[in-house]
Motif scaffolding. Structure first.
Motif, PDB file in Angstrom:
ATOM      1  N   ILE A  70       0.837  -1.203   0.000  1.00  0.00           N
ATOM      2  CA  ILE A  70       0.000   0.000   0.000  1.00  0.00           C
ATOM      3  C   ILE A  70       0.875   1.258   0.000  1.00  0.00           C
ATOM      4  O   ILE A  70       0.594   2.226  -0.720  1.00  0.00           O
ATOM      5  CB  ILE A  70      -0.964  -0.013   1.213  1.00  0.00           C
ATOM      6  CG1 ILE A  70      -2.013  -1.102   1.011  1.00  0.00           C
ATOM      7  CG2 ILE A  70      -1.609   1.350   1.431  1.00  0.00           C
ATOM      8  CD1 ILE A  70      -2.825  -1.431   2.253  1.00  0.00           C
ATOM      9  N   ALA A  71       1.946   1.237   0.784  1.00  0.00           N
ATOM     10  CA  ALA A  71       2.864   2.386   0.806  1.00  0.00           C
ATOM     11  C   ALA A  71       3.502   2.580  -0.566  1.00  0.00           C
ATOM     12  O   ALA A  71       3.673   3.718  -1.026  1.00  0.00           O
ATOM     13  CB  ALA A  71       3.936   2.183   1.877  1.00  0.00           C
ATOM     14  N   LEU A  78       1.774   9.596  -5.405  1.00  0.00           N
ATOM     15  CA  LEU A  78       2.434  10.844  -5.032  1.00  0.00           C
ATOM     16  C   LEU A  78       3.495  11.222  -6.064  1.00  0.00           C
ATOM     17  O   LEU A  78       3.619  12.401  -6.439  1.00  0.00           O
ATOM     18  CB  LEU A  78       3.056  10.718  -3.638  1.00  0.00           C
ATOM     19  CG  LEU A  78       3.661  11.975  -3.044  1.00  0.00           C
ATOM     20  CD1 LEU A  78       2.620  13.087  -2.928  1.00  0.00           C
ATOM     21  CD2 LEU A  78       4.276  11.666  -1.689  1.00  0.00           C
ATOM     22  N   CYS A  79       4.221  10.244  -6.556  1.00  0.00           N
ATOM     23  CA  CYS A  79       5.221  10.473  -7.600  1.00  0.00           C
ATOM     24  C   CYS A  79       4.564  11.073  -8.851  1.00  0.00           C
ATOM     25  O   CYS A  79       5.089  12.017  -9.438  1.00  0.00           O
ATOM     26  CB  CYS A  79       5.925   9.162  -7.938  1.00  0.00           C
ATOM     27  SG  CYS A  79       7.048   9.268  -9.342  1.00  0.00           S
ATOM     28  N   GLY A  96      11.770   5.782  -6.826  1.00  0.00           N
ATOM     29  CA  GLY A  96      12.783   4.859  -6.314  1.00  0.00           C
ATOM     30  C   GLY A  96      12.381   4.260  -4.979  1.00  0.00           C
ATOM     31  O   GLY A  96      12.530   3.051  -4.753  1.00  0.00           O
ATOM     32  N   ILE A  97      11.861   5.086  -4.091  1.00  0.00           N
ATOM     33  CA  ILE A  97      11.410   4.588  -2.784  1.00  0.00           C
ATOM     34  C   ILE A  97      10.233   3.627  -2.968  1.00  0.00           C
ATOM     35  O   ILE A  97      10.147   2.595  -2.306  1.00  0.00           O
ATOM     36  CB  ILE A  97      11.039   5.765  -1.853  1.00  0.00           C
ATOM     37  CG1 ILE A  97      12.286   6.592  -1.527  1.00  0.00           C
ATOM     38  CG2 ILE A  97      10.388   5.264  -0.571  1.00  0.00           C
ATOM     39  CD1 ILE A  97      11.986   7.922  -0.854  1.00  0.00           C
ATOM     40  N   LEU A 103       9.824  -4.018  -3.482  1.00  0.00           N
ATOM     41  CA  LEU A 103      10.817  -5.079  -3.332  1.00  0.00           C
ATOM     42  C   LEU A 103      10.786  -5.669  -1.918  1.00  0.00           C
ATOM     43  O   LEU A 103      10.833  -6.895  -1.742  1.00  0.00           O
ATOM     44  CB  LEU A 103      12.213  -4.516  -3.648  1.00  0.00           C
ATOM     45  CG  LEU A 103      13.363  -5.491  -3.691  1.00  0.00           C
ATOM     46  CD1 LEU A 103      13.161  -6.506  -4.812  1.00  0.00           C
ATOM     47  CD2 LEU A 103      14.665  -4.747  -3.900  1.00  0.00           C
ATOM     48  N   ALA A 104      10.672  -4.819  -0.911  1.00  0.00           N
ATOM     49  CA  ALA A 104      10.587  -5.296   0.473  1.00  0.00           C
ATOM     50  C   ALA A 104       9.322  -6.126   0.683  1.00  0.00           C
ATOM     51  O   ALA A 104       9.347  -7.158   1.362  1.00  0.00           O
ATOM     52  CB  ALA A 104      10.617  -4.108   1.438  1.00  0.00           C
TER      53      ALA A 104
END
Length: 141
Positions: A70-71, A78-79, A96-97, A103-104
């Motif tokens: 979700i983040a 937001l990007c 990138g974040i 990935l996490a």
């Protein structure tokens, strides 16, 4: 590297499918937990507590997988907003974040699958042991 509004939009279908898969895993796990709780209430079988502990860990991982997914989706949106406002640098960092969070989330998913497979392997070995004991019992008679 220049990114456009469509670059983060490419992640939307992937993240949506992942979140759907995570939700399905959560629903299946919740059902299993309810069934085990009912079994434990009826039988007070201490062996069920090991399974319940395993499920608690998997539930924790699924919650975090969903939160990271979700983040990631949030940062993608937001990007896009930041890119729309023509701020390339902030858009690149946010993208990138977002990729890192995705990935996490996938790494946690992999760990949850490993735990699930280990639990199923234990179940199968218990079943095989019971079958072997039954075979030995019948051959001893």
């Amino acid at each position: 590297m220049e990114i456009t509004l469509t670059t983060p939009a490419l992640l939307f279908p992937a993240i949506s499918m992942l979140l759907l898969a995570y939700t399905n895993r959560f629903i299946a796990l919740a059902s299993l937990i309810r069934n085990l709780k009912e079994q434990y209430t009826r039988t007070q079988n201490i062996l069920l507590m090991g399974q319940i502990s395993n499920l608690r860990e998997r539930l924790f991982l699924i919650r975090n997988m969903q939160a990271l997914g979700i983040a990631s989706m949030f940062l993608c949106v937001l990007c896009m907003f930041v890119l729309f406002a023509e701020n390339q640098t902030a858009g690149k960092y946010l993208f990138g974040i977002s990729l890192f969070l995705l990935l996490a989330s996938l790494a946690l998913s992999f760990r949850e699958i490993q735990i699930s497979v280990n639990a199923l392997t234990l179940e199968l070995s218990d079943l095989e042991n019971a079958k072997e004991e039954q075979k030995n019992f019948h051959s001893a008679r």
